[in-house]
Scaffold this active site. Structure first.
Site, PDB file in Angstrom:
ATOM      1  N   LYS A 112      67.648  60.417  75.709  1.00  0.00           N
ATOM      2  CA  LYS A 112      69.016  60.204  76.186  1.00  0.00           C
ATOM      3  C   LYS A 112      69.180  58.871  76.917  1.00  0.00           C
ATOM      4  O   LYS A 112      70.278  58.349  77.017  1.00  0.00           O
ATOM      5  CB  LYS A 112      69.454  61.387  77.040  1.00  0.00           C
TER       6      LYS A 112
HETATM    7  C1  LIG Z   1      69.277  66.544  74.362  1.00  0.00           C
HETATM    8  C2  LIG Z   1      67.936  66.773  73.756  1.00  0.00           C
HETATM    9  C3  LIG Z   1      67.780  67.228  72.429  1.00  0.00           C
HETATM   10  C4  LIG Z   1      68.953  67.573  71.548  1.00  0.00           C
HETATM   11  O1  LIG Z   1      69.729  66.459  71.208  1.00  0.00           O
HETATM   12  P1  LIG Z   1      71.161  66.673  70.500  1.00  0.00           P
HETATM   13  O2  LIG Z   1      71.746  65.321  70.402  1.00  0.00           O
HETATM   14  O3  LIG Z   1      71.931  67.582  71.421  1.00  0.00           O
HETATM   15  O4  LIG Z   1      70.908  67.301  69.184  1.00  0.00           O
HETATM   16  C5  LIG Z   1      66.487  67.355  71.919  1.00  0.00           C
HETATM   17  N1  LIG Z   1      65.412  67.095  72.677  1.00  0.00           N
HETATM   18  C6  LIG Z   1      65.522  66.666  73.955  1.00  0.00           C
HETATM   19  C7  LIG Z   1      64.279  66.415  74.743  1.00  0.00           C
HETATM   20  C8  LIG Z   1      66.778  66.487  74.553  1.00  0.00           C
HETATM   21  O5  LIG Z   1      66.869  66.061  75.815  1.00  0.00           O
END
Ligand SMILES: *Cc1c(COP(=O)(O)O)cnc(C)c1O
Length: 462
Positions: A112
């Protein structure tokens, strides 16, 4: 570059306005009216570029001239300078044509950071230009909160309020948020669960009259287009390293809200030769059920060892459904309002077959995740986090073309999820150097009841 709503009614907007808006007025999500396309020759010319320069080339057409090139470049440079690995998104080879792309070298150790480092800077820039202030409000069950805080903490134009469920996030996750002591950062522990937090955030967005005049509320969850935009870049980055545009590549993506994998779908739409996109879910498998049975149906929430994918519905899936309905906003408005009532979507069989030519899916339960972590570690020495493990397992269980490289996105550093690592029979890894004192740092957060007026009063009085 213009952006339109998936529900056909919202105003058409440019990039800056989409950045600030989050959701469209009609409840839909913004998508580009048409995608910029890159010829094979153009893609070839991007080979070997450092990550930040590649990012500039990919992002520029989406910004559509609403931010000066030199300023955009500077923000991109600053965002990826924060990463602790020189390659920003390094690839590791696990086996013949099997790769992982590590997306966890940012400040909060999950993918993220790729979007939220840039989003914070973009917001700050646009608000400074307009001489406006904004309140960023979000709920988190783990990774989004810390990444958003890290992205926004340096802005004089933003106050950020992040709600987390009191005593229901892991200690590493809580401390990554609550030890950030900048005066514009406000962590609130709500005496409730994640859905209570999310619900209050939604209600604040629906009625913003509690805010002072000239202050906007900005969304930082993955419905914000700018997050998807930033994530397109690393699909190009990986594919270029593995031979694109002359060699197609497949991706396996641990998925919750369908944001990350949707960025891969967009990369393909821009001309990148992506052969398959694999949706890897945990027991919260609404997407897996759709891709297997054309049955998108809301069920109960399961708590798993991969909590960042614990969702009941996938908020970005509407963006794919929009394309599956030939971008007919009227049809989408009807479909989504029917979904509100029935909790179920089934699409036209032909459209479903067509999308399955690109997407495949796989579901892993906690036991399968732990087995994958432990087997992989034994075979290769590589330690995967539980989210990444769902992606790796998917590539092992699905039948994929052997001559096509498959890249699993490693979405988090294993240190963030020690429970799963220990359950897999391995030692929990040590914190990386810049975080070794995390457990000694001072924390600051407020605890509020699960009560909307109290939250609004808290934001007002800050
Ligand atoms: C947010 C997240 C996901 C999922 O991502 P999306 O964009 O919601 O599909 C997967 N793995 C981790 C570690 C995350 O923080």
């Amino acid at each position: 570059m213009k952006y339109i709503s998936t529900r056909g009614q919202g105003q058409t907007k440019d990039f800056q306005d989409v950045l600030l808006a989050g959701l469209a007025d009609d409840g839909g999500l913004y998508v580009p009216e048409s995608l910029p396309t890159f010829s094979a020759e153009k893609i070839r010319s991007l080979k070997g570029l450092p990550y930040n320069q590649l990012a500039f080339e990919i992002i520029k057409p989406f910004v559509g001239g609403t931010i000066a090139d030199d300023k955009l470049k500077q923000m991109i440079d600053e965002s990826y300078d924060e990463f602790s690995h020189q390659a920003v998104a390094p690839l590791q080879q696990l086996g013949n044509n099997q790769w992982v792309m590590e997306l966890f070298h940012g400040p909060t150790l999950a993918f993220k950071d790729f979007a939220l480092q840039l989003l914070g800077r973009l917001l700050n820039h646009v608000l400074t230009e307009r001489n406006e202030k904004a309140v960023v409000l979000g709920a988190t069950s783990g990774d989004t909160g810390s990444a958003a805080i890290e992205g926004c903490r340096h802005s004089d134009h933003l106050d950020i309020f992040i709600l987390h469920p009191y005593q229901r996030v892991s200690e590493v996750q809580r401390r990554q948020m609550t030890t950030v002591l900048d005066s514009n950062v406000h962590n609130i522990a709500i005496q409730g669960n994640f859905d209570d937090c999310q619900d209050m955030v939604k209600k604040c967005f629906a009625d913003q009259s509690f805010l002072p005049e000239n202050t906007r509320l900005v969304a930082v969850n993955s419905i914000n287009w700018a997050r998807i935009m930033a994530q397109i870049v690393y699909y190009f980055h990986a594919a270029l390293m593995l031979g694109a545009p002359d060699q197609p590549v497949s991706f396996s993506v641990p998925t919750g809200n369908f944001g990350d994998i949707f960025a891969g779908y967009i990369a393909r739409g821009m001309g990148l030769p992506v052969e398959r996109l694999i949706v890897a879910t945990n027991n919260n498998d609404i997407l897996h059920r759709f891709f297997q049975n054309n049955d998108y149906r809301k069920e109960t929430l399961h708590q798993t060892l991969s909590p960042s994918m614990d969702i009941m519905v996938s908020s970005n899936f509407e963006r794919l459904l929009f394309d599956m309905h030939n971008r007919d906003g009227g049809a989408m408005a009807e479909l989504m309002s029917a979904f509100q009532e029935t909790g179920n979507i089934r699409v036209d069989d032909e459209a479903w077959q067509a999308i399955k030519a690109l997407f495949d899916s796989s579901r892993s339960d906690d036991q399968q995740v732990c087995d994958t972590i432990s087997t992989l570690h034994k075979k290769t020495g590589y330690l995967a986090d539980p989210h990444t493990a769902t992606g790796i397992r998917a590539t092992e269980t699905l039948e994929l073309a052997r001559e096509t490289p498959v890249v699993t996105l490693a979405t988090a550093h294993p240190v963030k999820f020690p429970d799963a690592i220990v359950k897999a029979g391995l030692d929990a890894p040590a914190l990386p150097v810049h975080m070794t004192d995390l457990f000694e740092r001072e924390e600051r957060y407020d605890i509020l009841e699960n009560d909307l007026p109290s939250l609004k009063a808290f934001i007002q009085n800050t």
